[in-house]
Design a protein around this motif. Structure first.
Motif, PDB file in Angstrom:
ATOM      1  N   CYS A  58      -5.199   0.369  -8.472  1.00  0.00           N
ATOM      2  CA  CYS A  58      -4.902  -0.751  -9.378  1.00  0.00           C
ATOM      3  C   CYS A  58      -3.459  -0.792  -9.861  1.00  0.00           C
ATOM      4  O   CYS A  58      -3.161  -1.479 -10.840  1.00  0.00           O
ATOM      5  CB  CYS A  58      -5.848  -0.724 -10.585  1.00  0.00           C
ATOM      6  SG  CYS A  58      -5.914   0.863 -11.431  1.00  0.00           S
ATOM      7  N   GLY A  59      -2.549  -0.076  -9.193  1.00  0.00           N
ATOM      8  CA  GLY A  59      -1.151  -0.164  -9.565  1.00  0.00           C
ATOM      9  C   GLY A  59      -0.511  -1.432  -9.033  1.00  0.00           C
ATOM     10  O   GLY A  59      -1.136  -2.212  -8.308  1.00  0.00           O
ATOM     11  N   SER A  60       0.743  -1.671  -9.382  1.00  0.00           N
ATOM     12  CA  SER A  60       1.454  -2.837  -8.861  1.00  0.00           C
ATOM     13  C   SER A  60       2.929  -2.493  -8.707  1.00  0.00           C
ATOM     14  O   SER A  60       3.476  -1.664  -9.437  1.00  0.00           O
ATOM     15  CB  SER A  60       1.293  -4.045  -9.787  1.00  0.00           C
ATOM     16  OG  SER A  60       1.868  -3.787 -11.059  1.00  0.00           O
ATOM     17  N   GLY A  61       3.565  -3.143  -7.720  1.00  0.00           N
ATOM     18  CA  GLY A  61       4.982  -2.909  -7.479  1.00  0.00           C
ATOM     19  C   GLY A  61       5.230  -1.557  -6.833  1.00  0.00           C
ATOM     20  O   GLY A  61       4.342  -0.947  -6.235  1.00  0.00           O
ATOM     21  N   TYR A  62       6.472  -1.095  -6.965  1.00  0.00           N
ATOM     22  CA  TYR A  62       6.851   0.216  -6.442  1.00  0.00           C
ATOM     23  C   TYR A  62       6.836   1.205  -7.598  1.00  0.00           C
ATOM     24  O   TYR A  62       7.506   0.998  -8.609  1.00  0.00           O
ATOM     25  CB  TYR A  62       8.254   0.166  -5.822  1.00  0.00           C
ATOM     26  CG  TYR A  62       8.662   1.451  -5.154  1.00  0.00           C
ATOM     27  CD1 TYR A  62       8.436   1.642  -3.795  1.00  0.00           C
ATOM     28  CD2 TYR A  62       9.256   2.477  -5.878  1.00  0.00           C
ATOM     29  CE1 TYR A  62       8.798   2.837  -3.167  1.00  0.00           C
ATOM     30  CE2 TYR A  62       9.623   3.671  -5.264  1.00  0.00           C
ATOM     31  CZ  TYR A  62       9.397   3.841  -3.909  1.00  0.00           C
ATOM     32  OH  TYR A  62       9.749   5.014  -3.304  1.00  0.00           O
ATOM     33  N   SER A  63       6.092   2.277  -7.460  1.00  0.00           N
ATOM     34  CA  SER A  63       5.950   3.229  -8.553  1.00  0.00           C
ATOM     35  C   SER A  63       6.769   4.482  -8.301  1.00  0.00           C
ATOM     36  O   SER A  63       6.738   5.054  -7.211  1.00  0.00           O
ATOM     37  CB  SER A  63       4.475   3.620  -8.729  1.00  0.00           C
ATOM     38  OG  SER A  63       4.333   4.594  -9.746  1.00  0.00           O
ATOM     39  N   HIS A  64       7.526   4.899  -9.308  1.00  0.00           N
ATOM     40  CA  HIS A  64       8.171   6.208  -9.289  1.00  0.00           C
ATOM     41  C   HIS A  64       7.915   6.865 -10.640  1.00  0.00           C
ATOM     42  O   HIS A  64       7.820   6.193 -11.665  1.00  0.00           O
ATOM     43  CB  HIS A  64       9.680   6.099  -9.021  1.00  0.00           C
ATOM     44  CG  HIS A  64      10.470   5.568 -10.181  1.00  0.00           C
ATOM     45  ND1 HIS A  64      10.592   4.218 -10.454  1.00  0.00           N
ATOM     46  CD2 HIS A  64      11.174   6.216 -11.151  1.00  0.00           C
ATOM     47  CE1 HIS A  64      11.333   4.050 -11.525  1.00  0.00           C
ATOM     48  NE2 HIS A  64      11.697   5.242 -11.979  1.00  0.00           N
ATOM     49  N   HIS A  88       2.447  -1.517  -4.158  1.00  0.00           N
ATOM     50  CA  HIS A  88       1.194  -2.263  -4.247  1.00  0.00           C
ATOM     51  C   HIS A  88       1.532  -3.670  -4.701  1.00  0.00           C
ATOM     52  O   HIS A  88       2.079  -3.868  -5.782  1.00  0.00           O
ATOM     53  CB  HIS A  88       0.253  -1.590  -5.256  1.00  0.00           C
ATOM     54  CG  HIS A  88      -1.195  -1.817  -4.982  1.00  0.00           C
ATOM     55  ND1 HIS A  88      -1.837  -2.974  -5.355  1.00  0.00           N
ATOM     56  CD2 HIS A  88      -2.135  -1.060  -4.357  1.00  0.00           C
ATOM     57  CE1 HIS A  88      -3.118  -2.900  -5.001  1.00  0.00           C
ATOM     58  NE2 HIS A  88      -3.319  -1.760  -4.386  1.00  0.00           N
ATOM     59  N   PRO A  89       1.255  -4.687  -3.874  1.00  0.00           N
ATOM     60  CA  PRO A  89       1.623  -6.059  -4.262  1.00  0.00           C
ATOM     61  C   PRO A  89       0.807  -6.543  -5.449  1.00  0.00           C
ATOM     62  O   PRO A  89      -0.357  -6.187  -5.612  1.00  0.00           O
ATOM     63  CB  PRO A  89       1.308  -6.877  -3.002  1.00  0.00           C
ATOM     64  CG  PRO A  89       0.265  -6.082  -2.296  1.00  0.00           C
ATOM     65  CD  PRO A  89       0.573  -4.641  -2.569  1.00  0.00           C
ATOM     66  N   GLU A  90       1.450  -7.363  -6.262  1.00  0.00           N
ATOM     67  CA  GLU A  90       0.769  -7.961  -7.410  1.00  0.00           C
ATOM     68  C   GLU A  90       0.529  -9.430  -7.087  1.00  0.00           C
ATOM     69  O   GLU A  90       1.437 -10.259  -7.129  1.00  0.00           O
ATOM     70  CB  GLU A  90       1.622  -7.829  -8.674  1.00  0.00           C
ATOM     71  CG  GLU A  90       0.939  -8.313  -9.926  1.00  0.00           C
ATOM     72  CD  GLU A  90       1.784  -8.098 -11.174  1.00  0.00           C
ATOM     73  OE1 GLU A  90       1.270  -8.330 -12.278  1.00  0.00           O
ATOM     74  OE2 GLU A  90       2.953  -7.720 -11.037  1.00  0.00           O
TER      75      GLU A  90
END
Length: 381
Positions: free
Chosen positions: A329-335, A107-109
């Motif tokens: 509402c996340g950002s970046g790559y999530s793991h 998700h881009p910030e």
């Protein structure tokens, strides 16, 4: 003299022909690779819609989906640079279709925020964490004090724990402090229960727990009704069937030992077989959970370790009609899983439309083989 002149004149043409042949061979290899990647990417779009018991390799494709998509983007750019518009156009279509799935992983910030934002009234924090039975693989000792102190410092209003070990929690002073802040639903698995160490689930809540129950077993799916303000909110806490990929398998894959191992065929076949078998078991579990959730008329929060990626049958069925806090509402790559190259998001917090996700984060601690997920929700007025 003339022979020398004409020989010198012909050399650039010969070199050009050799270069052209080399590029045609490169293009041929890239064409074959593009066909394979394109077919794999198309099949990944079908993975969430097909029960894993019907196609044996779909669970593997779900795991590899981000890498396949990135490979398709690179190949698309290669064909654009090479001015091969038919191949570039084919890859472009596949990539554009996949754009709708990118937010499952990345998700881009677009803008940065400084300081703590003011979320206003009616908000509360939810935490989901697979605590691995409070076992610290680094020291071999209990991580109960560290994890429970972390929960106290993050101060969530609702906590869903997977692989919760009541016996070790009861020995922790930090847990006694939490007991003063939270009501708990542990579904009959007390510190004296012989099954207390068998990966049960627990729901801790600052809100009053009205009632609670079991969907499948106390180890796989439970629920609790909480009185949040004037509303009843049902929280589902889930720990779906494991992938059965153990630490040895993880090391075998992440260190690329299979590249030099003469017995890799049998080992890889064993890993794929276990992935498929356990994917089928999770599919049956999620179908049962979805049937129960469909009967609930109150706002719903679904938490837990699904042991499946966002490109899976399990995720599609579990998230149907719900908001994924990371996508919202996340950002970046999530793991959330600390293994397999840190690429897997298998822990989730989902909510129904009456509960709006405002923030999402994974907390970078190493007390377990999972990261805790922390989400802030707001009740709709």
């Amino acid at each position: 003299m003339s022979d020398v002149y004409y020989n010198e004149f012909d050399r650039p043409a010969e070199k050009k022909r050799r270069t052209g042949l080399a590029m045609r061979l490169v293009d041929l290899l890239f064409t074959l690779f593009s066909a394979a990647v394109g077919a794999a990417l198309f099949l990944t779009y079908l993975v969430p819609h097909v029960n894993p018991g019907k196609v044996w390799f779909f669970p593997v494709l779900g795991l590899a989906a981000p890498g396949i998509y990135v490979a398709a983007v690179v190949l698309m750019l290669y064909w654009i640079i090479r001015w091969r518009w038919l191949r570039a156009g084919t890859m472009l279509v596949l990539v554009v279709v996949g754009l709708f799935k990118v937010s499952l992983f990345w998700h881009p910030e677009f803008r940065r925020s400084y300081g703590d934002p003011d979320y206003g009234r009616g908000t509360f924090k939810v935490m989901s964490y697979n605590v691995r039975g409070f076992y610290d693989s680094g020291s071999g000792r209990s991580s109960a004090d560290s994890i429970l102190t972390l929960i106290d410092s993050l101060d969530p209003d609702i906590v869903c724990l997977q692989e919760f070990n009541p016996r070790l929690a009861a020995r922790s002073e930090a847990f006694s402090l939490l007991d003063e802040k939270y009501e708990s639903a542990t579904y009959g698995l007390s510190a004296d229960d012989p099954d207390a160490g068998m990966t049960p689930l627990a729901v801790l809540s600052k809100y009053r727990i009205l009632r609670s129950g079991v969907v499948l077993t106390p180890k796989s799916s439970v629920w609790a009704d909480l009185l949040v303000g004037e509303d009843t909110v049902r929280v589902f806490n889930n720990h779906l069937h494991s992938t059965a990929i153990n630490a040895s398998d993880n090391e075998y894959l992440t260190t690329r030992r299979f590249l030099s191992d003469t017995a890799r065929e049998s080992k890889l076949r064993s890993i794929v077989s276990r992935l498929r078998k356990n994917s089928i078991l999770r599919a049956a579990q999620v179908d049962s959970i979805a049937d129960v959730r469909a009967t609930v008329r109150t706002p719903v929060i679904v938490c837990g370790d699904f042991n499946d990626t966002p490109v899976s049958y399990v995720y599609r069925v579990m998230s149907d009609g719900l908001q994924d806090a990371f996508r919202a509402c996340g950002s970046g790559y999530s793991h959330t899983y600390r293994g397999f190259f840190n690429t897997l998001r298998i822990d989730y917090i989902l909510s129904s439309g009456a509960l709006e996700p405002l923030s999402y984060e994974t907390v970078p601690v190493d007390y377990s083989d999972h990261h805790p997920v922390l989400v802030r929700l707001r009740r709709s007025s």
